[in-house]
Design a protein around this motif. Structure first.
Motif, PDB file in Angstrom:
ATOM      1  N   GLY A 109       2.743   7.416   1.340  1.00 51.74           N
ATOM      2  CA  GLY A 109       3.538   8.507   0.783  1.00 51.74           C
ATOM      3  C   GLY A 109       5.037   8.312   0.851  1.00 51.74           C
ATOM      4  N   LYS A 110       5.533   7.585   1.849  1.00 49.98           N
ATOM      5  CA  LYS A 110       6.969   7.580   2.098  1.00 49.98           C
ATOM      6  C   LYS A 110       7.620   6.204   2.139  1.00 49.98           C
ATOM      7  CE  LYS A 110       7.455  12.036   2.424  1.00 49.98           C
ATOM      8  NZ  LYS A 110       8.241  12.765   1.398  1.00 49.98           N
ATOM      9  N   MET A 111       6.854   5.145   2.213  1.00 48.55           N
ATOM     10  CA  MET A 111       7.441   3.823   2.410  1.00 48.55           C
ATOM     11  C   MET A 111       7.622   3.068   1.098  1.00 48.55           C
ATOM     12  SD  MET A 111       5.693   2.219   5.825  1.00 48.55           S
ATOM     13  CE  MET A 111       6.501   2.439   7.398  1.00 48.55           C
ATOM     14  N   SER A 112       8.632   2.195   1.087  1.00 50.24           N
ATOM     15  CA  SER A 112       8.813   1.283  -0.045  1.00 50.24           C
ATOM     16  C   SER A 112       7.778   0.163   0.053  1.00 50.24           C
ATOM     17  CB  SER A 112      10.216   0.685  -0.015  1.00 50.24           C
ATOM     18  OG  SER A 112      10.374  -0.173   1.102  1.00 50.24           O
ATOM     19  N   ALA A 113       7.684  -0.667  -0.983  1.00 49.49           N
ATOM     20  CA  ALA A 113       6.724  -1.777  -0.978  1.00 49.49           C
ATOM     21  C   ALA A 113       6.999  -2.733   0.185  1.00 49.49           C
ATOM     22  CB  ALA A 113       6.779  -2.520  -2.307  1.00 49.49           C
ATOM     23  N   LYS A 114       8.284  -3.044   0.431  1.00 49.28           N
ATOM     24  CA  LYS A 114       8.621  -3.946   1.537  1.00 49.28           C
ATOM     25  C   LYS A 114       8.221  -3.334   2.877  1.00 49.28           C
ATOM     26  CE  LYS A 114      12.362  -6.295   1.842  1.00 49.28           C
ATOM     27  NZ  LYS A 114      13.785  -6.719   1.924  1.00 49.28           N
ATOM     28  N   ASP A 151      -4.520  -2.912  -3.007  1.00 51.35           N
ATOM     29  CA  ASP A 151      -5.317  -1.686  -3.108  1.00 51.35           C
ATOM     30  C   ASP A 151      -5.286  -0.875  -1.820  1.00 51.35           C
ATOM     31  OD1 ASP A 151      -5.973  -2.144  -5.705  1.00 51.35           O
ATOM     32  OD2 ASP A 151      -8.094  -2.581  -5.366  1.00 51.35           O
ATOM     33  N   TYR A 152      -4.992  -1.524  -0.713  1.00 52.91           N
ATOM     34  CA  TYR A 152      -4.837  -0.802   0.555  1.00 52.91           C
ATOM     35  C   TYR A 152      -3.468  -0.136   0.641  1.00 52.91           C
ATOM     36  CZ  TYR A 152      -4.490  -0.004   5.610  1.00 52.91           C
ATOM     37  OH  TYR A 152      -4.313   0.573   6.842  1.00 52.91           O
ATOM     38  N   LEU A 153      -2.440  -0.829   0.163  1.00 55.41           N
ATOM     39  CA  LEU A 153      -1.065  -0.330   0.294  1.00 55.41           C
ATOM     40  C   LEU A 153      -0.592   0.463  -0.918  1.00 55.41           C
ATOM     41  CD1 LEU A 153       0.643  -3.417   1.972  1.00 55.41           C
ATOM     42  CD2 LEU A 153      -0.171  -1.316   3.059  1.00 55.41           C
ATOM     43  N   GLY A 154      -1.391   0.492  -1.983  1.00 54.71           N
ATOM     44  CA  GLY A 154      -1.036   1.317  -3.131  1.00 54.71           C
ATOM     45  C   GLY A 154       0.079   0.760  -3.989  1.00 54.71           C
ATOM     46  N   VAL A 155       0.191  -0.559  -4.078  1.00 53.06           N
ATOM     47  CA  VAL A 155       1.167  -1.210  -4.960  1.00 53.06           C
ATOM     48  C   VAL A 155       0.431  -2.284  -5.752  1.00 53.06           C
ATOM     49  CG1 VAL A 155       3.143  -0.742  -3.456  1.00 53.06           C
ATOM     50  CG2 VAL A 155       1.843  -2.846  -3.164  1.00 53.06           C
TER      51      VAL A 155
END
Length: 207
Positions: free
Chosen positions: A121-126, A161-165
């Protein structure tokens, strides 16, 4: 307690096998003895969300429901220990230490789920990838005693698919981390952490 463990059944599952299907009636708990799994849901439009990766020691199916809310697939060859939910309930009522162990497992799984939700919800891809690598390293240290080495049997597609990117974003961020001296990739499944302090800072302390 020995009778409880004697009542368990043991099985092996080959890699790439979906051995629990979402909605399936399956009145068992699973404990992973060896290997890695992925738990996932398929959205109505066909997209996949990976909920977690199961490692040795992971207890799955922590619910009184007799059907699973998700599917489970083996990433590698997996050895499993299977417990009947009815038998677990029976023995946990007789042995408070077993009930406490199950509650400790459930509390840990809930905490992991909250961290995952926060990352999505709150983190960038990095930040998400840094969080993932630090988490996998912590698991590796606990299970295998590995300090800076991370073994990633899952694919980049699984990680995305786990991290949503997107998978492309994951691959690009891995390359960026290498260029910045945070990690070294010897191959897709083996990562060496070069600067844990910076990587952990990038993860926002969510370890």
């Amino acid at each position: 307690m020995q009778a409880f463990f004697d009542a368990a059944s043991y099985t092996k599952v080959g890699s790439g096998t979906v051995f629990v299907h979402e909605g399936e009636k399956f009145p068992f708990y699973f404990n992973i003895n060896r290997g890695m799994t992925r738990s996932f849901k398929i959205l109505p439009d066909g997209r996949r969300q990976i909920l977690n990766f199961g490692m040795p020691g992971t207890l799955m199916g922590l619910s009184q429901k007799m059907d699973f809310d998700f599917s489970i697939e083996s990433i590698t060859d997996v050895s499993l220990c299977r417990f009947s939910k009815d038998k677990v309930d029976f023995y946990s009522n007789k042995h408070p230490e077993l009930r406490k162990a199950i509650m400790d497992k459930l509390t840990y799984e809930l905490a992991e789920s909250r961290m995952h939700i926060l990352a999505l919800g709150k983190m960038s891809a990095k930040e998400r990838l840094a969080f993932f690598l630090i988490k996998q390293n912590a698991i590796g240290m606990k299970i295998y005693g590995q300090m800076n080495k991370i073994i990633l049997p899952m694919s980049r597609y699984d990680i995305s698919d786990y991290l949503g990117v997107t998978t492309e974003t994951i691959s690009r961020t891995f390359t960026q981390f290498e260029a910045e001296g945070l990690i070294t990739s010897f191959k897709a499944s083996e990562i060496i952490i070069r600067d844990r302090r910076r990587l952990a800072a990038l993860a926002g302390g969510m370890t």
